[in-house]
Design a protein around this motif. Sequence first.
Motif, PDB file in Angstrom:
ATOM      1  N   ALA A  74      40.595  48.007  39.887  1.00  0.00           N
ATOM      2  CA  ALA A  74      41.013  47.526  41.206  1.00  0.00           C
ATOM      3  C   ALA A  74      41.786  48.587  41.980  1.00  0.00           C
ATOM      4  O   ALA A  74      41.550  48.799  43.174  1.00  0.00           O
ATOM      5  CB  ALA A  74      41.855  46.258  41.056  1.00  0.00           C
ATOM      6  N   THR A 100      40.731  50.282  45.546  1.00  0.00           N
ATOM      7  CA  THR A 100      41.609  50.132  46.707  1.00  0.00           C
ATOM      8  C   THR A 100      41.857  51.466  47.389  1.00  0.00           C
ATOM      9  O   THR A 100      41.715  51.595  48.615  1.00  0.00           O
ATOM     10  CB  THR A 100      42.948  49.512  46.279  1.00  0.00           C
ATOM     11  N   GLN A 137      44.928  41.674  50.145  1.00  0.00           N
ATOM     12  CA  GLN A 137      45.391  40.287  50.039  1.00  0.00           C
ATOM     13  C   GLN A 137      44.372  39.324  50.634  1.00  0.00           C
ATOM     14  O   GLN A 137      44.090  38.269  50.058  1.00  0.00           O
ATOM     15  CB  GLN A 137      46.738  40.141  50.743  1.00  0.00           C
ATOM     16  N   ASP A 177      41.453  38.957  48.314  1.00  0.00           N
ATOM     17  CA  ASP A 177      41.806  38.091  47.183  1.00  0.00           C
ATOM     18  C   ASP A 177      41.815  36.624  47.595  1.00  0.00           C
ATOM     19  O   ASP A 177      41.338  35.756  46.859  1.00  0.00           O
ATOM     20  CB  ASP A 177      43.174  38.478  46.624  1.00  0.00           C
ATOM     21  N   GLU A 178      42.366  36.326  48.770  1.00  0.00           N
ATOM     22  CA  GLU A 178      42.429  34.942  49.237  1.00  0.00           C
ATOM     23  C   GLU A 178      41.035  34.364  49.462  1.00  0.00           C
ATOM     24  O   GLU A 178      40.803  33.171  49.218  1.00  0.00           O
ATOM     25  CB  GLU A 178      43.246  34.869  50.536  1.00  0.00           C
ATOM     26  N   LYS A 184      38.511  35.254  47.777  1.00  0.00           N
ATOM     27  CA  LYS A 184      37.761  35.414  46.516  1.00  0.00           C
ATOM     28  C   LYS A 184      36.518  36.263  46.725  1.00  0.00           C
ATOM     29  O   LYS A 184      35.413  35.944  46.270  1.00  0.00           O
ATOM     30  CB  LYS A 184      37.402  34.057  45.917  1.00  0.00           C
TER      31      LYS A 184
END
Length: 461
Positions: free
Chosen positions: A303, A307, A350, A353-354, A356
């Motif tokens: 990850a 990033t 973020q 991730d929220e 998915k």
Amino acid sequence: MLSTVEGLVRELRTIGIPVSTTEHIDAARSLKVIDIGNREQVKAALCATMVKRIEHMKAFDTVFDLFFSGLKAFDVEFQESEGGTTVAEMLNELEDDALHAMLVEALAENDELMVNALIDVFVQRKANVQQGAQVAGNLYVFRVLRALDLPGIREELIEREQIEPDTPGADLRQRMAESDADHKVETLQQKVEAAVRTLLVADRGATAVARSLRAKLPEDIDFLTGSTAEIEALEWTLAPLPVQLAQKLHQKRSHGRRGAIDFRGTVRHSMSSGGVPVDLAFKKPHPPKPELIVLADISGSVASFATFTLQLTFAIRSQFRSVRSFVFVDGIDEVTEIMQTSNNIAEAAQRIDENKGGIWLDGRSDYGAAFRTFVKRWGPQVNSRSIVLILGDGRSNYRQPSVETVEYIAKRAHRVFWLNPEREVSWGEGDSVINKYAPYCSSVFECRNVRQLKAFIEELD
């Protein structure tokens, strides 16, 4: 002294800090105009002549402490009392609790001389250094820090301020007290590390300790194994890279290329040679910009690598016709809009991730499923101007690979590159399927740190 400077320069070059011969000579000459018995002056002079980047300062500090551990940062007269007994001897007679209380008092009063003396006593008493052991000293530092109880010292320093919660400006004074305590505790930890290094150097010599302690520069920190603090430090290293890389890409794309023949210019130049077109004139080249498509594995194991790479490639988007970003785990989703509308990479991560992003079923890496979905939904949009960049370790949890999809992408795209953050020696081991995909890629690169990532992007065209 000159031999010590030579050893310092050799170690700096070994860890990757560039020091030229001219800078080495300047460093030696600078010692003529300072007090070589003053540690701070020596350090400032050598730093000014040999360190060119702020992110190299920490590594320089560590190496300097090793090779100049004999220079004391404070005056020796402080160590002598009226009765002829040294301060160290007096402190050695005290119990740990008394020493701890004196340390908190010295920190609160900013008494650096007493803090240094107390640290020396704690290190001698708690480190339990094994003579001749070929170690970096991390265990010794841990023993001393555990005995000091840094969180407890921080709380005591804050409590000494005696801030009443109901008084005006109490919140501001509380934050200032916490910030000051954090700074003092961090400095205390650095002093403990330096004191342990001094003991190791006295035991084994600076060169031997340097081999054990050899610190990585920020650009050499491994994406996969770096600590949280090291990964955070990489943001400082990445900050100037987009502009530098964009300029290099532009220069590379324009240099050495010629546009179409400029007939008017050629005729004009031929006037000086009797109308014979000896020198051809060419129009200014306007090379087409490629389209960059990034497919990034964002599973837990890679990850941080994904990033940083997404951040860097998106930051140099001006050098490409367009940059499209996709993330995958066992599914795949396009996140180009998220990257465009987010203020920074942390916010983008973020939001991904929220939502998915990249997850379809169980959230375990499945390169075959992700590539099949990409080809089905976006495959026809890949064309001869496309550069496809795949980011991932190629570990697919023993699930069926889909080499035909990468072959399809390679036939349509201009080039396909794969960046793998693992060491090349581990490719193909265990559940790694990268060796099956590699034949269909233009190139597969080992990309474990910022230095290798920067070198790869400079090769893009």
